[in-house]
Scaffold this motif. Sequence first.
Motif, PDB file in Angstrom:
ATOM      1  N   MET A  83     -39.861  52.433   1.491  1.00 44.06           N
ATOM      2  CA  MET A  83     -40.848  53.433   1.092  1.00 44.06           C
ATOM      3  C   MET A  83     -42.281  52.950   1.333  1.00 44.06           C
ATOM      4  O   MET A  83     -42.644  51.853   0.915  1.00 44.06           O
ATOM      5  CB  MET A  83     -40.682  53.777  -0.385  1.00 44.06           C
ATOM      6  N   LYS A  84     -43.084  53.796   1.953  1.00 44.14           N
ATOM      7  CA  LYS A  84     -44.507  53.496   2.089  1.00 44.14           C
ATOM      8  C   LYS A  84     -45.211  53.644   0.743  1.00 44.14           C
ATOM      9  O   LYS A  84     -45.971  52.774   0.328  1.00 44.14           O
ATOM     10  CB  LYS A  84     -45.152  54.436   3.110  1.00 44.14           C
ATOM     11  N   VAL A  85     -44.958  54.770   0.080  1.00 41.15           N
ATOM     12  CA  VAL A  85     -45.536  55.042  -1.234  1.00 41.15           C
ATOM     13  C   VAL A  85     -44.400  55.078  -2.245  1.00 41.15           C
ATOM     14  O   VAL A  85     -43.447  55.850  -2.089  1.00 41.15           O
ATOM     15  CB  VAL A  85     -46.290  56.387  -1.260  1.00 41.15           C
ATOM     16  N   PRO A  86     -44.425  54.255  -3.286  1.00 46.70           N
ATOM     17  CA  PRO A  86     -43.325  54.200  -4.254  1.00 46.70           C
ATOM     18  C   PRO A  86     -43.097  55.539  -4.939  1.00 46.70           C
ATOM     19  O   PRO A  86     -44.046  56.234  -5.319  1.00 46.70           O
ATOM     20  CB  PRO A  86     -43.802  53.145  -5.272  1.00 46.70           C
TER      21      PRO A  86
ATOM     22  N   ASN B 230     -41.872  59.527   4.205  1.00 47.93           N
ATOM     23  CA  ASN B 230     -42.322  58.348   3.458  1.00 47.93           C
ATOM     24  C   ASN B 230     -41.461  57.119   3.728  1.00 47.93           C
ATOM     25  O   ASN B 230     -41.797  56.027   3.294  1.00 47.93           O
ATOM     26  CB  ASN B 230     -42.325  58.668   1.950  1.00 47.93           C
ATOM     27  N   PHE B 231     -40.334  57.314   4.436  1.00 47.26           N
ATOM     28  CA  PHE B 231     -39.431  56.192   4.680  1.00 47.26           C
ATOM     29  C   PHE B 231     -39.759  55.499   5.998  1.00 47.26           C
ATOM     30  O   PHE B 231     -40.118  56.154   6.985  1.00 47.26           O
ATOM     31  CB  PHE B 231     -37.973  56.676   4.695  1.00 47.26           C
ATOM     32  N   THR B 232     -39.661  54.193   6.005  1.00 48.99           N
ATOM     33  CA  THR B 232     -39.999  53.411   7.181  1.00 48.99           C
ATOM     34  C   THR B 232     -39.246  52.083   7.166  1.00 48.99           C
ATOM     35  O   THR B 232     -38.826  51.608   6.108  1.00 48.99           O
ATOM     36  CB  THR B 232     -41.518  53.124   7.222  1.00 48.99           C
ATOM     37  N   LEU B 233     -39.090  51.507   8.339  1.00 51.58           N
ATOM     38  CA  LEU B 233     -38.501  50.172   8.471  1.00 51.58           C
ATOM     39  C   LEU B 233     -39.573  49.096   8.679  1.00 51.58           C
ATOM     40  O   LEU B 233     -39.241  47.941   8.964  1.00 51.58           O
ATOM     41  CB  LEU B 233     -37.515  50.145   9.642  1.00 51.58           C
TER      42      LEU B 233
ATOM     43  N   VAL C 184     -50.796  45.557 -14.471  1.00 49.92           N
ATOM     44  CA  VAL C 184     -50.975  44.392 -13.608  1.00 49.92           C
ATOM     45  C   VAL C 184     -51.511  44.749 -12.238  1.00 49.92           C
ATOM     46  O   VAL C 184     -51.654  43.882 -11.375  1.00 49.92           O
ATOM     47  CB  VAL C 184     -49.636  43.634 -13.442  1.00 49.92           C
ATOM     48  N   GLY C 185     -51.825  46.007 -11.980  1.00 52.87           N
ATOM     49  CA  GLY C 185     -52.359  46.389 -10.687  1.00 52.87           C
ATOM     50  C   GLY C 185     -51.277  46.400  -9.617  1.00 52.87           C
ATOM     51  O   GLY C 185     -50.086  46.401  -9.900  1.00 52.87           O
ATOM     52  N   GLY C 186     -51.712  46.385  -8.367  1.00 48.82           N
ATOM     53  CA  GLY C 186     -50.752  46.450  -7.278  1.00 48.82           C
ATOM     54  C   GLY C 186     -50.213  47.859  -7.115  1.00 48.82           C
ATOM     55  O   GLY C 186     -50.776  48.839  -7.613  1.00 48.82           O
ATOM     56  N   GLN C 187     -49.111  47.985  -6.414  1.00 51.23           N
ATOM     57  CA  GLN C 187     -48.519  49.300  -6.192  1.00 51.23           C
ATOM     58  C   GLN C 187     -47.949  49.856  -7.492  1.00 51.23           C
ATOM     59  O   GLN C 187     -47.434  49.096  -8.318  1.00 51.23           O
ATOM     60  CB  GLN C 187     -47.408  49.201  -5.147  1.00 51.23           C
ATOM     61  N   PRO C 188     -47.994  51.145  -7.687  1.00 54.50           N
ATOM     62  CA  PRO C 188     -47.401  51.725  -8.891  1.00 54.50           C
ATOM     63  C   PRO C 188     -45.882  51.710  -8.812  1.00 54.50           C
ATOM     64  O   PRO C 188     -45.301  51.597  -7.731  1.00 54.50           O
ATOM     65  CB  PRO C 188     -47.932  53.166  -8.883  1.00 54.50           C
ATOM     66  N   GLY C 189     -45.246  51.833  -9.978  1.00 57.92           N
ATOM     67  CA  GLY C 189     -43.802  51.962 -10.006  1.00 57.92           C
ATOM     68  C   GLY C 189     -43.381  53.369  -9.643  1.00 57.92           C
ATOM     69  O   GLY C 189     -44.214  54.276  -9.511  1.00 57.92           O
ATOM     70  N   TRP C 190     -42.081  53.557  -9.481  1.00 58.04           N
ATOM     71  CA  TRP C 190     -41.581  54.864  -9.083  1.00 58.04           C
ATOM     72  C   TRP C 190     -41.959  55.938 -10.086  1.00 58.04           C
ATOM     73  O   TRP C 190     -42.398  57.020  -9.708  1.00 58.04           O
ATOM     74  CB  TRP C 190     -40.054  54.804  -8.940  1.00 58.04           C
TER      75      TRP C 190
END
Length: 620
Positions: free
Chosen positions: A372-375, A382-385, A172-178
């Motif tokens: 997470m910025k990148v899953p 990679n962690f952010t608020l 389905v596109g979008g960000q990848p899963g973990w």
Amino acid sequence: MSVSDSTNVGQLAGDEARGDLPAPTATQRMRYSFKISLREPTTLVGILTALLFTYLILVPIISMLMDAGRVQFGDERRIGMDMGQLTLYYLNRTFLSPISSDLFWQPLFNTLSVSAGAITVSVFIGSILAWLVSRTNLLGRRWFATALIVPYMLPAWTFALAWTTLFKNRTVGGQPGWLEGMGFTPPDWLAYGQVPITIILALHYTPFIILLFGSALRRFDSQLEDSARILGAKPRQVAWQIILPLMRPALISAIVLIFAKCLGEFGVAYVLGLPVKFDVLATSLYRNIASRQTGVAAVVAGSIMLIGMISLLIDAYLVKEARRFVTIGSKGSMNRLTDLGKYKLLASGFAGLIFLLSVGMPILTLALSTLMKVPGQFNFSNFTLDYWIGTNLDTVALRTGILLTPDLWNAAWNTLWIVGLASLTSGVLGLLVGYVVVRTPVRPLSIFLRQITFLPYLVPGIAFAAAYLSLFAVQRGPIPALYGTVFILILALIADQMPYASRAGISAMMQLGKEPEEAAQIAGAGWLRRMMTVVIPIQKGSLVTGVLLPFISGIKGLSLFVILAVPSTDVLTTYSLRLVDYHYTQAANAVVLIVAGLAYFGTLAAQKLTKTNLAEGLGG
């Protein structure tokens, strides 16, 4: 009855005794009783509430069913008939046409197969957990009694979004899963479709088995097992020939309730089924409404409603039959806990694993995904608020963190005031219904109110929403078109929550004697003053229950809102689903966490205020 009425009755009785007048006929007595009952405010209130609920509950359902047999706007040329004429076109299109498989039969098969799988898994896991919590010395038994029913307090699609966060692939596109972010691409059958939907629904509804089956196990007399063992019965014989027959009604009732819930479940199937075109009846109905296939949608909604009614009527019959499966006990009856011995740690580990899979892992996954910025990358950088409180984000539409987005607060405000107002209204109406059902001398009115307010419980939420859309999408007489306004949401919520509110009101009024009211009446208080100063203050606990239960249910509800809400009337659940459609994964998961928190802590607060314990039963 007034003094003049009493005098007239006395004179008539005296004349009748002297033979001056013939004895009144049965019809005359009935007419006189009806005339007197109409002077009671209770009867007038009952008639008004009966008319209200007829319009709010029965009329939308009838309107929807009529849409299945009338030519709808836009279909005149296709059908070759004028709008509003009677037709079998939609029934034929849904059940017999070349596309009927896609419209109805395949979604029906998918619904039944998912339900069967969810029931099988939940019964297997739930029966074991119910026995461990109810009849053994399980380590942490009291904690598990509450912890294992937490999945029922949370929205089912919470777990669906957690699943997509872990297993989503590039279909389905979008960000990848973990997992894909860590180098492993899950196959479609694991990421989407029947398998994950079945697993999630099974874990979500396992608490039904724990609650209903566990409650029956707690009432089971241990001496029956002892007697069987003394007579030489083996453990397997005790389980299959003594325990199971007595537990069968509770177990079958739980199975029927799970099936009815699966039938109307929309969110999980929408999130996990849509990418691979795995439709169930609920999503098929949604598709037809979205594509303006009103007639076919009415047929599908009517089918869902019919199946739901049949399943819950079967449950009502089984509850009645359960009275045949009783044990006669006295002060000597025992509920002795079984010593697990060397298996105690293993059993506690199993219970802990189920809690981790059904609550801990989904909530933790959603929480971490919002940071997470990148899953799937767990390094500190990679962690952010930013997805909570960031500004100038590099997304197309959502330029700030979710807590700084006006749309979130608009949805939150809509949720609180729409659901709050509807819940308060349904709670007050539920108390009035209880008052009329218990107090009115007109028995048919009492029976009608009891049944009409329970009817929405027999109709899955998405079908009930379709019924409201059918009635209020256009102007009918003096009532304007309400679709797109908050009024249709409030009215639908009030009607949908009346089974809980009315049952709370009826239960409360059955426990309140007439003496306090009669004392106030003798003192000269009118009906309204008696209600405000006597009945409501005494029954304030039940009123709170009748408000809180619908409020919590409405906070986490999706099926009703997804049909009736528009962007301007978004609530938290529909707003999160809209973010899912736009592939704003972190933001969607953040909103779902907010909804889950409101539902969970709202349930705990309700238990504290009403002094109830969900672990001991389903309550209202």
